[in-house]
Enzyme design. Structure first.
Site, PDB file in Angstrom:
ATOM      1  N   ASP A 100       0.817  -1.215   0.000  1.00  0.00           N
ATOM      2  CA  ASP A 100       0.000   0.000   0.000  1.00  0.00           C
ATOM      3  C   ASP A 100       0.851   1.265   0.000  1.00  0.00           C
ATOM      4  O   ASP A 100       0.403   2.322   0.424  1.00  0.00           O
ATOM      5  CB  ASP A 100      -0.952   0.003   1.204  1.00  0.00           C
ATOM      6  CG  ASP A 100      -0.204  -0.120   2.519  1.00  0.00           C
ATOM      7  OD1 ASP A 100       1.032  -0.346   2.488  1.00  0.00           O
ATOM      8  OD2 ASP A 100      -0.839  -0.008   3.580  1.00  0.00           O
TER       9      ASP A 100
ATOM     10  N   HIS B  12      22.618  -0.109 -19.764  1.00  0.00           N
ATOM     11  CA  HIS B  12      21.651   0.398 -18.785  1.00  0.00           C
ATOM     12  C   HIS B  12      21.813  -0.314 -17.442  1.00  0.00           C
ATOM     13  O   HIS B  12      20.835  -0.701 -16.805  1.00  0.00           O
ATOM     14  CB  HIS B  12      20.215   0.270 -19.322  1.00  0.00           C
ATOM     15  CG  HIS B  12      19.917   1.265 -20.401  1.00  0.00           C
ATOM     16  ND1 HIS B  12      18.852   1.158 -21.259  1.00  0.00           N
ATOM     17  CD2 HIS B  12      20.556   2.391 -20.781  1.00  0.00           C
ATOM     18  CE1 HIS B  12      18.853   2.177 -22.104  1.00  0.00           C
ATOM     19  NE2 HIS B  12      19.876   2.936 -21.838  1.00  0.00           N
TER      20      HIS B  12
ATOM     21  N   ASP C 103      26.370   7.624 -15.333  1.00  0.00           N
ATOM     22  CA  ASP C 103      25.372   8.283 -16.187  1.00  0.00           C
ATOM     23  C   ASP C 103      24.234   8.680 -15.258  1.00  0.00           C
ATOM     24  O   ASP C 103      23.458   7.822 -14.830  1.00  0.00           O
ATOM     25  CB  ASP C 103      24.914   7.309 -17.278  1.00  0.00           C
ATOM     26  CG  ASP C 103      23.942   7.936 -18.266  1.00  0.00           C
ATOM     27  OD1 ASP C 103      23.380   9.013 -17.956  1.00  0.00           O
ATOM     28  OD2 ASP C 103      23.726   7.336 -19.336  1.00  0.00           O
TER      29      ASP C 103
ATOM     30  N   ASP D  97      21.114  15.060 -18.099  1.00  0.00           N
ATOM     31  CA  ASP D  97      21.520  13.697 -18.490  1.00  0.00           C
ATOM     32  C   ASP D  97      22.998  13.714 -18.859  1.00  0.00           C
ATOM     33  O   ASP D  97      23.348  13.962 -20.010  1.00  0.00           O
ATOM     34  CB  ASP D  97      20.657  13.226 -19.679  1.00  0.00           C
ATOM     35  CG  ASP D  97      21.004  11.810 -20.121  1.00  0.00           C
ATOM     36  OD1 ASP D  97      21.771  11.133 -19.410  1.00  0.00           O
ATOM     37  OD2 ASP D  97      20.500  11.395 -21.179  1.00  0.00           O
TER      38      ASP D  97
ATOM     39  N   HIS E 278      25.020   2.090 -29.653  1.00  0.00           N
ATOM     40  CA  HIS E 278      23.857   2.962 -29.456  1.00  0.00           C
ATOM     41  C   HIS E 278      23.989   4.196 -30.333  1.00  0.00           C
ATOM     42  O   HIS E 278      24.982   4.350 -31.058  1.00  0.00           O
ATOM     43  CB  HIS E 278      23.700   3.346 -27.973  1.00  0.00           C
ATOM     44  CG  HIS E 278      24.900   4.008 -27.361  1.00  0.00           C
ATOM     45  ND1 HIS E 278      25.246   5.312 -27.638  1.00  0.00           N
ATOM     46  CD2 HIS E 278      25.836   3.551 -26.483  1.00  0.00           C
ATOM     47  CE1 HIS E 278      26.328   5.624 -26.946  1.00  0.00           C
ATOM     48  NE2 HIS E 278      26.716   4.573 -26.249  1.00  0.00           N
TER      49      HIS E 278
ATOM     50  N   HIS F   4      19.960  11.908 -28.045  1.00  0.00           N
ATOM     51  CA  HIS F   4      18.494  11.978 -28.106  1.00  0.00           C
ATOM     52  C   HIS F   4      18.063  13.356 -27.648  1.00  0.00           C
ATOM     53  O   HIS F   4      18.816  14.073 -26.984  1.00  0.00           O
ATOM     54  CB  HIS F   4      17.879  10.895 -27.199  1.00  0.00           C
ATOM     55  CG  HIS F   4      18.469  10.863 -25.808  1.00  0.00           C
ATOM     56  ND1 HIS F   4      18.029  11.686 -24.798  1.00  0.00           N
ATOM     57  CD2 HIS F   4      19.501  10.146 -25.281  1.00  0.00           C
ATOM     58  CE1 HIS F   4      18.753  11.469 -23.713  1.00  0.00           C
ATOM     59  NE2 HIS F   4      19.667  10.544 -23.972  1.00  0.00           N
TER      60      HIS F   4
ATOM     61  N   HIS G 214      14.489  10.910 -22.397  1.00  0.00           N
ATOM     62  CA  HIS G 214      14.442  10.637 -23.837  1.00  0.00           C
ATOM     63  C   HIS G 214      13.219  11.400 -24.329  1.00  0.00           C
ATOM     64  O   HIS G 214      12.109  10.873 -24.330  1.00  0.00           O
ATOM     65  CB  HIS G 214      14.335   9.137 -24.115  1.00  0.00           C
ATOM     66  CG  HIS G 214      15.544   8.386 -23.622  1.00  0.00           C
ATOM     67  ND1 HIS G 214      15.501   7.070 -23.248  1.00  0.00           N
ATOM     68  CD2 HIS G 214      16.830   8.785 -23.452  1.00  0.00           C
ATOM     69  CE1 HIS G 214      16.727   6.699 -22.856  1.00  0.00           C
ATOM     70  NE2 HIS G 214      17.535   7.721 -22.981  1.00  0.00           N
TER      71      HIS G 214
ATOM     72  N   GLU H 141      26.438  11.875 -26.880  1.00  0.00           N
ATOM     73  CA  GLU H 141      26.947  10.861 -25.967  1.00  0.00           C
ATOM     74  C   GLU H 141      27.619   9.685 -26.663  1.00  0.00           C
ATOM     75  O   GLU H 141      27.147   8.556 -26.579  1.00  0.00           O
ATOM     76  CB  GLU H 141      25.844  10.367 -25.043  1.00  0.00           C
ATOM     77  CG  GLU H 141      24.546   9.946 -25.735  1.00  0.00           C
ATOM     78  CD  GLU H 141      23.486   9.496 -24.717  1.00  0.00           C
ATOM     79  OE1 GLU H 141      23.776   8.571 -23.956  1.00  0.00           O
ATOM     80  OE2 GLU H 141      22.390  10.088 -24.701  1.00  0.00           O
TER      81      GLU H 141
ATOM     82  N   TYR I 118      32.737   0.502 -25.751  1.00  0.00           N
ATOM     83  CA  TYR I 118      32.556  -0.507 -24.704  1.00  0.00           C
ATOM     84  C   TYR I 118      33.289  -1.759 -25.149  1.00  0.00           C
ATOM     85  O   TYR I 118      32.890  -2.395 -26.135  1.00  0.00           O
ATOM     86  CB  TYR I 118      31.056  -0.777 -24.493  1.00  0.00           C
ATOM     87  CG  TYR I 118      30.273   0.522 -24.372  1.00  0.00           C
ATOM     88  CD1 TYR I 118      30.126   1.168 -23.150  1.00  0.00           C
ATOM     89  CD2 TYR I 118      29.750   1.147 -25.519  1.00  0.00           C
ATOM     90  CE1 TYR I 118      29.456   2.383 -23.058  1.00  0.00           C
ATOM     91  CE2 TYR I 118      29.090   2.363 -25.438  1.00  0.00           C
ATOM     92  CZ  TYR I 118      28.946   2.975 -24.200  1.00  0.00           C
ATOM     93  OH  TYR I 118      28.293   4.182 -24.117  1.00  0.00           O
TER      94      TYR I 118
ATOM     95  N   ARG J 131      31.770   6.390 -21.827  1.00  0.00           N
ATOM     96  CA  ARG J 131      30.793   7.255 -22.506  1.00  0.00           C
ATOM     97  C   ARG J 131      31.004   8.662 -21.957  1.00  0.00           C
ATOM     98  O   ARG J 131      31.300   8.818 -20.759  1.00  0.00           O
ATOM     99  CB  ARG J 131      29.365   6.776 -22.249  1.00  0.00           C
ATOM    100  CG  ARG J 131      28.286   7.636 -22.907  1.00  0.00           C
ATOM    101  CD  ARG J 131      26.918   6.938 -23.019  1.00  0.00           C
ATOM    102  NE  ARG J 131      26.300   6.641 -21.745  1.00  0.00           N
ATOM    103  CZ  ARG J 131      26.208   5.424 -21.209  1.00  0.00           C
ATOM    104  NH1 ARG J 131      26.721   4.384 -21.848  1.00  0.00           N
ATOM    105  NH2 ARG J 131      25.615   5.228 -20.040  1.00  0.00           N
TER     106      ARG J 131
ATOM    107  N   GLU K  23      28.947  12.219 -22.074  1.00  0.00           N
ATOM    108  CA  GLU K  23      27.631  12.734 -22.491  1.00  0.00           C
ATOM    109  C   GLU K  23      27.417  14.161 -21.993  1.00  0.00           C
ATOM    110  O   GLU K  23      27.550  14.432 -20.800  1.00  0.00           O
ATOM    111  CB  GLU K  23      26.524  11.836 -21.927  1.00  0.00           C
ATOM    112  CG  GLU K  23      25.115  12.343 -22.206  1.00  0.00           C
ATOM    113  CD  GLU K  23      24.032  11.374 -21.774  1.00  0.00           C
ATOM    114  OE1 GLU K  23      24.258  10.585 -20.854  1.00  0.00           O
ATOM    115  OE2 GLU K  23      22.946  11.432 -22.388  1.00  0.00           O
TER     116      GLU K  23
HETATM  117  N1  GLY Z   1      20.677   8.124 -19.352  1.00  0.00           N
HETATM  118  C1  GLY Z   1      20.125   7.511 -20.474  1.00  0.00           C
HETATM  119  C2  GLY Z   1      20.751   7.986 -21.701  1.00  0.00           C
HETATM  120  O1  GLY Z   1      21.830   8.533 -21.666  1.00  0.00           O
HETATM  121  O2  GLY Z   1      20.197   7.872 -22.743  1.00  0.00           O
HETATM  122 MN    MN Z   2      21.357  10.298 -22.738  1.00  0.00          MN
HETATM  123 MN    MN Z   3      22.670   9.432 -19.969  1.00  0.00          MN
END
Ligand code: GLY
Ligand code: MN
Ligand code: MN
Length: 441
Positions: free
Chosen positions: A38, A245, A262, A273, A352, A356, A363, A387, A391, A408, A410
Site C-alpha cells: 500500500d 543500462h 550516467d 543527463d 547505441h 536523443h 528521452h 553521448e 565498450y 561514454r 555525455e
Molecule cells: N541516461 C540515459 C541515456 O543517456 O540515454
Molecule cells: Mn542520454
Molecule cells: Mn545518460
C-alpha cells in the site's frame, strides 16, 4: 524559477488554434504506481499535462475544446480526511484560479462533461496508448455518442468525431523547441547534474560500493533543489560499464578500474543527463587514456557541428567514422575504415546512437524525423544529448589492457540562434582536468 501561468495559457492557446473549430482533445494525469503493498513510488506528473497546465496532482484531466476555444481542468475534490493523511489537494475552485484555466470541474464528473463536448467536433485527439484504462473509457463514451443521434441533437449538433487522432502529432512538435522558461530550467537541471558529477569525482574511493557513489550524487541533487534523478542513475565500475543500462549499482569499486556514471537531476520537471567516466584511483592507465581520447574527440567534434540547420544524421555518421578510425588506430578493428563502416563491425564496441532529445522526459518526445519521414534539421531551442561511447568487453581477440573498458562522455547541448550552448560545461571532461580534480581530493 516558477514558470508563469501565462506561459501555460499561451501553450494551450497555441494548441487550441491547431485544433481548430472541429477538434477536441484530452490529456490525463499519470496514475500513481504501487511500489509495495500500500505504498507508492514518488509521484511524477505526466509530462504532457505538466506542459499544458503545470498541474501537479494525480487524478486529473484537461479537456481542450476547439469549438468553444476553452480549456477545462478536472481534478480531485477537496477532502479533509485525505488531506490530513496524504497532503494538500487544490480542488476545482482553487485549481481554476491557480492554473488560469477557463473552467474547472470535479474528476467525478469528467465523463459526462467529455461526452457533452463530443457533438459538434469531427476529430478527437488523445494520447492513445499512454494510459490504456483511459483509452477504454474515452472510446466507450465516444462509441456511445456515435450511436446516439438523439444525444447529439440534444447537445446541439448532428455530428460527432469520426477521426481519432494522436495528440502527440501536435504536442511533440511544440515540446521539441524549448521556450525561454524551459531553457532556464534546463540550464539549472544541467548545472545541478554537473555539480553532482564533480562531487562524485571528488568523493570516489577504491573499495566503495557503486551505490555509495550513487548516494553522493543524489545528495548533491537534493542539496541543490532537485528532488529526484531524471532516470535511474547508472554507476558502473569496471566491466559493469559495458552493460549500457546497468542500474544494479551493487559492486565494489576496484583499483585500476574505470567508473562510468550516467546520472542527471530532474529540476522542476526538466531533465539533465550527463555521463562521465573516470578512474576509480584517480589516474588513467595508458590503454584507458587512449580509448578515452577517441571518445572525447568524437564528443567535442560532434558538439562543434551543432548549429541551426545542421543535420543530426550527418553528425551521427561523422561520429561513426571517427570512432571507427579510432578503433582501427587502437588495433581493435582491422582493415580499411570504409569496410568496417560498411559492415558495421564498429557496432561490437559502439552499439547505441549519438544522442536523443532532452526536455521534460530524459528521452524527450519527437523523434529525429517528421511525420513525412524527413530528417528534422537542428533549430534554435532544441536540446540534444551528445553521448558517444566505446565498450570493450573482455574477449580472447582483444589485448588484455583493453578488457572491460567502457567509456561514454555525455553532454546536454542547446541549439542557439548562432550555434550552441553546452549546458553541462561545468563538469571536467579531459583526462588532465579529471586527474587534477581527483588529485586534489
Ligand atoms: N541516461 C540515459 C541515456 O543517456 O540515454
Ligand atoms: Mn542520454
Ligand atoms: Mn545518460
Amino acid at each position: 524559477m516558477d514558470v508563469a501561468i501565462a506561459v501555460y495559457q499561451a501553450r494551450r492557446e497555441q494548441v487550441l488554434a491547431q485544433l481548430g473549430e472541429t477538434g477536441v482533445a484530452v490529456v490525463f494525469a499519470a496514475p500513481e504506481r504501487v511500489r509495495s503493498n500500500d505504498t507508492e513510488y514518488p509521484y511524477r506528473p505526466d509530462s504532457y499535462l505538466h506542459y499544458l497546465t503545470g498541474f501537479p496532482e494525480p487524478g486529473a484531466m484537461l479537456l481542450l475544446d476547439g469549438r468553444t476555444r476553452s480549456s477545462t481542468l478536472f481534478c480531485r475534490n477537496k477532502d479533509e480526511l485525505h488531506e490530513i493523511w496524504n497532503g494538500f489537494r487544490y480542488g476545482p475552485a482553487a485549481a481554476k484560479e491557480a492554473f488560469g484555466v477557463d473552467a474547472a470541474g470535479s474528476m467525478d464528473d469528467w465523463q459526462s462533461s467529455f461526452q457533452a463536448a463530443l457533438p459538434g467536433h469531427t476529430q478527437l485527439y488523445a494520447l492513445w496508448g499512454r494510459y490504456p484504462q483511459h483509452d477504454t473509457e474515452i472510446m466507450a463514451i465516444w462509441h456511445e455518442v456515435r450511436n446516439m443521434a438523439a444525444y447529439r441533437a440534444a447537445h446541439g449538433s448532428t455530428i460527432a468525431p469520426t477521426g481519432l487522432i494522436d495528440f502527440s502529432a501536435i504536442l511533440d512538435g511544440m515540446r521539441l523547441v524549448k521556450d525561454a522558461s524551459e531553457q532556464a530550467l534546463m540550464r539549472a537541471a544541467a548545472e545541478i547534474s554537473a555539480q553532482a558529477h564533480i562531487r562524485a569525482m571528488q568523493t570516489t574511493r577504491v573499495g566503495q560500493f557503486e551505490y555509495q557513489v550513487e548516494g553522493e550524487i543524489l545528495h548533491a541533487f537534493m542539496q541543490r533543489g532537485a528532488r529526484s534523478p531524471s532516470y535511474n542513475s547508472i554507476v558502473a565500475g569496471g566491466k559493469n560499464a559495458c552493460c549500457l543500462h546497468y542500474v544494479a549499482n551493487g559492486s565494489a569499486l576496484r583499483d585500476g578500474d574505470l567508473l562510468l556514471i550516467d546520472a542527471g537531476a530532474e529540476y522542476q520537471m526538466y531533465a539533465g543527463d550527463i555521463t562521465r567516466t573516470f578512474p576509480v584511483n584517480g589516474r588513467f592507465s595508458a590503454a584507458q587514456k587512449a580509448v578515452y581520447d577517441v571518445v572525447l574527440a568524437v564528443n567535442e567534434q560532434s558538439i562543434a557541428a551543432i548549429r541551426p540547420g545542421a543535420d543530426w544524421q550527418l553528425i551521427s555518421q561523422a561520429a561513426v567514422r571517427l570512432l571507427t578510425e579510432g578503433l582501427v588506430d587502437l588495433g581493435l578493428l582491422h582493415g580499411r575504415v570504409d569496410d568496417n563502416i560498411e559492415t558495421q563491425t564498429y557496432r561490437r564496441f559502439y552499439m547505441h546512437g549519438l544522442g536523443h532529445w532532452l526536455g521534460l522526459d530524459v528521452h524527450d518526445v519527437g523523434g529525429r524525423f517528421d511525420a513525412q519521414g524527413q530528417a528534422i534539421m537542428l533549430a534554435p531551442g532544441m536540446v540534444t544529448t551528445v553521448e558517444p561511447g566505446l565498450y570493450i568487453a573482455a574477449a580472447a581477440d582483444i589485448p588484455t589492457d583493453f578488457h572491460n573498458i567502457g567509456i561514454r562522455i555525455e553532454d546536454n547541448v542547446l541549439v542557439t540562434s548562432t550555434g550552441h550552448e553546452v549546458l553541462t560545461r561545468s563538469v571536467p571532461k579531459s583526462t588532465a582536468e579529471i586527474e587534477a580534480l581527483m588529485l586534489a581530493r
